[in-house]
Design an enzyme around this catalytic site. Structure first.
Site, PDB file in Angstrom:
ATOM      1  N   ARG A 195      -1.196   2.534  -1.758  1.00 33.22           N
ATOM      2  CA  ARG A 195      -1.318   3.282  -0.506  1.00 33.22           C
ATOM      3  C   ARG A 195      -2.665   2.914   0.099  1.00 33.22           C
ATOM      4  NH1 ARG A 195       3.308   4.006  -0.604  1.00 33.22           N
ATOM      5  NH2 ARG A 195       4.528   5.939  -0.561  1.00 33.22           N
ATOM      6  N   GLU A 209      -1.594   3.991   8.807  1.00 32.96           N
ATOM      7  CA  GLU A 209      -0.363   3.312   9.232  1.00 32.96           C
ATOM      8  C   GLU A 209       0.301   4.059  10.379  1.00 32.96           C
ATOM      9  OE1 GLU A 209       2.211   2.483   5.899  1.00 32.96           O
ATOM     10  OE2 GLU A 209       0.535   1.676   4.770  1.00 32.96           O
ATOM     11  N   HIS A 218       4.029  -2.889   5.240  1.00 36.45           N
ATOM     12  CA  HIS A 218       4.568  -1.933   4.255  1.00 36.45           C
ATOM     13  C   HIS A 218       6.032  -2.249   3.915  1.00 36.45           C
ATOM     14  CE1 HIS A 218       3.919   2.363   2.545  1.00 36.45           C
ATOM     15  NE2 HIS A 218       4.738   1.670   1.775  1.00 36.45           N
TER      16      HIS A 218
HETATM   17  P1  NAP Z   1       3.986   5.486 -11.608  1.00 37.11           P
HETATM   18  O1  NAP Z   1       4.994   4.915 -12.557  1.00 37.11           O
HETATM   19  O2  NAP Z   1       3.801   6.942 -11.564  1.00 37.11           O
HETATM   20  O3  NAP Z   1       2.604   4.725 -11.856  1.00 37.11           O
HETATM   21  C1  NAP Z   1       1.387   5.163 -11.381  1.00 37.11           C
HETATM   22  C2  NAP Z   1       0.329   4.910 -12.431  1.00 37.11           C
HETATM   23  O4  NAP Z   1      -0.947   5.284 -11.911  1.00 37.11           O
HETATM   24  C3  NAP Z   1       0.550   5.724 -13.707  1.00 37.11           C
HETATM   25  O5  NAP Z   1       0.309   4.897 -14.813  1.00 37.11           O
HETATM   26  C4  NAP Z   1      -0.492   6.821 -13.586  1.00 37.11           C
HETATM   27  O6  NAP Z   1      -0.962   7.319 -14.810  1.00 37.11           O
HETATM   28  C5  NAP Z   1      -1.610   6.091 -12.875  1.00 37.11           C
HETATM   29  N1  NAP Z   1      -2.539   7.018 -12.250  1.00 37.11           N
HETATM   30  C6  NAP Z   1      -2.267   8.172 -11.575  1.00 37.11           C
HETATM   31  N2  NAP Z   1      -3.390   8.758 -11.160  1.00 37.11           N
HETATM   32  C7  NAP Z   1      -4.406   7.985 -11.598  1.00 37.11           C
HETATM   33  C8  NAP Z   1      -5.815   8.068 -11.488  1.00 37.11           C
HETATM   34  N3  NAP Z   1      -6.394   9.087 -10.854  1.00 37.11           N
HETATM   35  N4  NAP Z   1      -6.557   7.099 -12.066  1.00 37.11           N
HETATM   36  C9  NAP Z   1      -5.982   6.082 -12.721  1.00 37.11           C
HETATM   37  N5  NAP Z   1      -4.643   5.933 -12.845  1.00 37.11           N
HETATM   38  C10 NAP Z   1      -3.873   6.872 -12.281  1.00 37.11           C
HETATM   39  O7  NAP Z   1       4.373   5.070 -10.120  1.00 37.11           O
HETATM   40  P2  NAP Z   1       5.029   3.683  -9.622  1.00 37.11           P
HETATM   41  O8  NAP Z   1       6.499   3.844  -9.520  1.00 37.11           O
HETATM   42  O9  NAP Z   1       4.477   2.565 -10.408  1.00 37.11           O
HETATM   43  O10 NAP Z   1       4.456   3.640  -8.119  1.00 37.11           O
HETATM   44  C11 NAP Z   1       3.068   3.588  -7.892  1.00 37.11           C
HETATM   45  C12 NAP Z   1       2.750   3.751  -6.419  1.00 37.11           C
HETATM   46  O11 NAP Z   1       3.088   2.577  -5.699  1.00 37.11           O
HETATM   47  C13 NAP Z   1       3.550   4.849  -5.694  1.00 37.11           C
HETATM   48  O12 NAP Z   1       2.944   6.122  -5.891  1.00 37.11           O
HETATM   49  C14 NAP Z   1       3.475   4.403  -4.250  1.00 37.11           C
HETATM   50  O13 NAP Z   1       2.395   5.000  -3.585  1.00 37.11           O
HETATM   51  C15 NAP Z   1       3.277   2.900  -4.337  1.00 37.11           C
HETATM   52  N6  NAP Z   1       4.446   2.148  -3.843  1.00 37.11           N
HETATM   53  C16 NAP Z   1       4.311   1.368  -2.737  1.00 37.11           C
HETATM   54  C17 NAP Z   1       5.383   0.623  -2.302  1.00 37.11           C
HETATM   55  C18 NAP Z   1       5.280  -0.253  -1.092  1.00 37.11           C
HETATM   56  O14 NAP Z   1       6.257  -0.408  -0.371  1.00 37.11           O
HETATM   57  N7  NAP Z   1       4.144  -0.857  -0.831  1.00 37.11           N
HETATM   58  C19 NAP Z   1       6.625   0.689  -2.969  1.00 37.11           C
HETATM   59  C20 NAP Z   1       6.715   1.496  -4.085  1.00 37.11           C
HETATM   60  C21 NAP Z   1       5.624   2.220  -4.517  1.00 37.11           C
HETATM   61  P3  NAP Z   1      -0.072   8.264 -15.769  1.00 37.11           P
HETATM   62  O15 NAP Z   1       0.679   7.279 -16.613  1.00 37.11           O
HETATM   63  O16 NAP Z   1      -1.076   9.068 -16.524  1.00 37.11           O
HETATM   64  O17 NAP Z   1       0.804   9.091 -14.891  1.00 37.11           O
HETATM   65  C1  GLV Z   2       6.910   3.040  -0.718  1.00 37.22           C
HETATM   66  O1  GLV Z   2       5.818   2.868  -0.292  1.00 37.22           O
HETATM   67  C2  GLV Z   2       7.224   3.970  -1.760  1.00 37.22           C
HETATM   68  O2  GLV Z   2       6.334   4.728  -2.183  1.00 37.22           O
HETATM   69  O3  GLV Z   2       8.385   3.968  -2.171  1.00 37.22           O
END
Ligand code: NAP
Ligand code: GLV
Ligand code: GLV
Length: 330
Positions: free
Chosen positions: A239, A268, A286
């Protein structure tokens, strides 16, 4: 049984929108654009469920204005646009779209990495502009990936999928995350855990995969950007507000790092002109999860979750805060 009244704030695409049409009394906010706040409040009134896009804000004022809402389904895995604490207080479950977009988003992050490191976008423009008149030994020299160290910040679903891609390209993996992986997983990735500051100093390439929360807002601030190597590449598909964008623009302008690959921005859809004028960036609108497969499966997951909810079952894709509530009530 009366069909639940559902607002889909904007049309998805044909097949994905059609999923919701047979089982719900569906209203589509707008097929072409995001709803304004006023339109959103107006159309959400009287609905049982709302399917939100990541730029729709669900805050206390929204929830107060639409007291009939029973469930919120966010068409994204990130849910920083939703005040989950307020939803918990009002007993409104929140759904999101984990897993089904993990590979698509990790691909996008890796595409940005290889594009910035190898200057692919610049090279493409060079050819299109008719500048390719002779082969040259030092034309558009980039950085190799193999043997370098990548630092992954946020080792969750997408962070780990990104790590798998890095292994294939011969990168060494360092990571920083809230929780450490189990030893066996670290070993499988050949990944070393490091405190954030150490990672920023040591990594050749850094990729962000944390959610946006109060803790991660401006996690990559000026002080931390200054720890990066002068040849570092920074990738952000998480983000925008995780990085202090103004500070990053300064670093890039002054060529204090190699470059950046960004899919997300602080405000954005605004992308500062100063960023758009730089040569050492690759900028995407995005589109991290934008594959036909992922975007369809995201709709399917929300459809399944809503169907489960309206038939009295617990949806599988509740956000973690809600999952914990359900677990604690068992
Ligand atoms: P996820 O599986 O929840 O992974 C997030 C990771 O970040 C987890 O390992 C979490 O730790 C860690 N984390 C949370 N808070 C933290 C902090 N303060 N300091 C250090 N690490 C921290 O989520 P995901 O499915 O991988 O998605 C991650 C993010 O990608 C989403 O939240 C979204 O904002 C973004 N995203 C963007 C797109 C795009 O289109 N660009 C698409 C999809 C997702 P824990 O293991 O302890 O929970
Ligand atoms: C996209 O940014 C998502 O969080 O799925
Ligand atoms: C380059 O095209 C080479 O053959 O080395």
């Amino acid at each position: 049984m009366m069909k639940p009244k559902v607002l889909l704030t904007r049309g998805l695409f044909a097949d994905a929108t059609a999923l919701f049409e047979s089982d719900f009394d569906l209203e589509i906010g707008n097929r072409e654009r995001m709803l304004t706040r006023t339109e959103l409040l107006e159309k959400a009134g009287g609905k049982d469920a709302i399917i939100t896009m990541l730029a729709d804000t669900v805050d206390k004022a929204f929830l107060n204005a639409v007291p009939e809402i029973k469930i919120i389904a966010n068409y994204a895995v990130g849910y920083n646009n939703i005040d989950v604490a307020a939803c918990l207080e009002r007993n409104i479950p929140v759904l999101h779209t984990p897993d089904v977009l993990t590979d698509a988003t990790a691909d996008a992050a890796f595409a940005l990495l290889i594009n910035v490191a190898r200057r692919i976008v610049e090279a493409h423009a060079y050819v299109v502009e008719g500048k390719f008149t002779a082969w040259k030994p030092d034309l558009l020299l980039g950085q190799g990936l193999s043997g370098k160290t990548v630092g992954i910040i946020g080792m969750g679903r997408i962070g780990q999928a990104f790590a798998r891609r890095c292994i294939g390209f011969g990168l060494n993996i360092m990571y920083y995350s809230r929780s450490r992986l189990p030893k066996e997983k670290e070993a499988a990735f050949g990944a070393t855990y490091a405190p954030l500051e150490d990672l920023l100093k040591a990594a050749d390439f850094v990729s962000l995969h944390v959610p946006l929360t109060d803790q991660t807002h401006h996690m990559i601030n000026k002080k931390r950007l200054d720890l990066l190597k002068s040849t570092a590449v920074l990738i952000n598909t998480a983000r925008g507000p995780v990085i202090d964008e103004a500070a990053l623009i300064e670093k890039l302008k002054n060529e204090e790092i190699w470059g950046a690959g960004l899919d997300v921005y602080e405000n954005e859809p605004d992308v500062p002109l100063a960023l758009r004028q730089l040569k050492n960036v690759v900028l995407l609108p995005h589109i991290g999860s934008a594959t036909e497969e992922a975007r369809f499966m995201m709709a399917k997951l929300l459809y399944d979750g809503l169907m489960a909810f309206f038939s009295g079952k617990v949806p599988e894709n509740l956000v973690p805060e809600w999952k914990r509530r359900v677990e604690s009530q068992k």
